[in-house]
Enzyme design. Structure first.
Site, mmCIF file in Angstrom:
data_model
loop_
_atom_site.group_PDB
_atom_site.id
_atom_site.type_symbol
_atom_site.label_atom_id
_atom_site.label_comp_id
_atom_site.label_asym_id
_atom_site.label_seq_id
_atom_site.Cartn_x
_atom_site.Cartn_y
_atom_site.Cartn_z
ATOM 1 N N ASP A 1 54.101 21.515 16.037
ATOM 2 C CA ASP A 1 52.789 21.788 15.471
ATOM 3 C C ASP A 1 51.999 20.495 15.303
ATOM 4 O O ASP A 1 52.576 19.399 15.225
ATOM 5 C CB ASP A 1 52.932 22.470 14.104
ATOM 6 C CG ASP A 1 53.566 23.851 14.216
ATOM 7 O OD1 ASP A 1 53.517 24.441 15.313
ATOM 8 O OD2 ASP A 1 54.110 24.331 13.205
ATOM 9 N N LYS A 2 50.699 20.629 15.212
ATOM 10 C CA LYS A 2 49.813 19.467 15.107
ATOM 11 C C LYS A 2 50.200 18.551 13.956
ATOM 12 O O LYS A 2 50.180 17.321 14.094
ATOM 13 C CB LYS A 2 48.364 19.932 14.953
ATOM 14 C CG LYS A 2 47.349 18.803 14.882
ATOM 15 C CD LYS A 2 45.929 19.346 14.755
ATOM 16 C CE LYS A 2 44.926 18.213 14.620
ATOM 17 N NZ LYS A 2 43.530 18.725 14.510
#
Length: 239
Positions: A103-104
């Site tokens: 995930d970011k």
């Protein structure tokens, strides 16, 4: 393999750019200047030089990246910085791709390669390759939480997770925070955050520290990368 493709594959520019190198008589094959970009090269046997410097052909490239938060796991994006934007011009290749995704806002171990077969082996659900994460949780995790994770819990949307391992490393009673490690054999969308949310807590920080038998190099700075060693490649091939 065509000479222009050979040079492009080794990172000396686009097909158009390497054609100019060849036309300008800067490339030699077996010590003879070659000006035909379609010239067929045996990458295992022929001796290719550019401006007198030997080019050793390498088909596959393998990198360990310590992904920072704020960078997306993609090869290209019009709005967000990607993990490939971290690579220098010298190391960047159009065929490089991340193995799986983070995930970011998740940090840690990410393998970058152009070896599609390796990516498939590491990501195939049939292989059950473990991924280990370090997480800081807002809330007190308990042995009951670990038991639910181990049994294969159901999360939002009715999805059922495979049995996983939750290890409680440290409990901060004063601040009501817990440091844990989670070992998964799958990678559902936002899985860890959804699992922890189902348990009534929230993930504050998440870092992947292991994939298969390969651990993140603790000496590798956040946002940095390096080539994998032969020993690390062997570890990747193990379950």
């Amino acid at each position: 393999m065509r000479l222009d493709k050979y040079l492009a594959n080794m990172g000396f520019g686009s097909r158009k750019e390497v054609k100019k190198l060849i036309k300008n008589k800067r490339v030699a094959v077996n010590e003879k200047i070659e000006t035909v970009d379609k010239y067929q090269v045996n990458e295992q046997e022929d001796h290719v030089t550019l401006d007198g410097e030997e080019i050793i052909y390498q088909k596959y490239f393998y990198y360990m990246l310590n992904k920072p938060a704020g960078v997306i796991t993609a090869t290209i994006d019009d709005f967000e910085p990607t993990v490939l934007d971290i690579f220098s011009d010298q190391d960047f290749r159009m065929d490089l791709s991340p193995v799986g995704r983070l995930d970011k806002d998740t940090e840690g171990l990410l393998i970058i390669t152009n070896d599609g077969a390796l990516s498939h082996r590491l990501l195939s659900p049939k292989k059950h390759v473990e991924k280990e994460y370090l997480a800081k949780i807002d809330g007190i995790m308990t042995s009951a939480d670990a038991d639910r994770v181990a049994s294969g819990m159901q999360i939002d949307g009715g999805e059922v997770c495979l049995p996983a391992k939750l290890i409680i490393d440290e409990v901060d009673e004063k601040n009501e925070e817990t440091t844990i490690r989670l070992v998964l054999q799958e990678g559902k969308f936002h899985q860890i955050k959804r699992m922890i949310y189902t348990l009534g807590k929230e993930v504050m920080y998440l870092q992947r520290i292991r994939m298969g038998q390969l651990y993140l190099d603790e000496q590798l700075d956040l946002g940095s990368y390096r080539e994998l060693t032969e020993e690390e490649m062997m570890l990747l091939e193990r379950k």
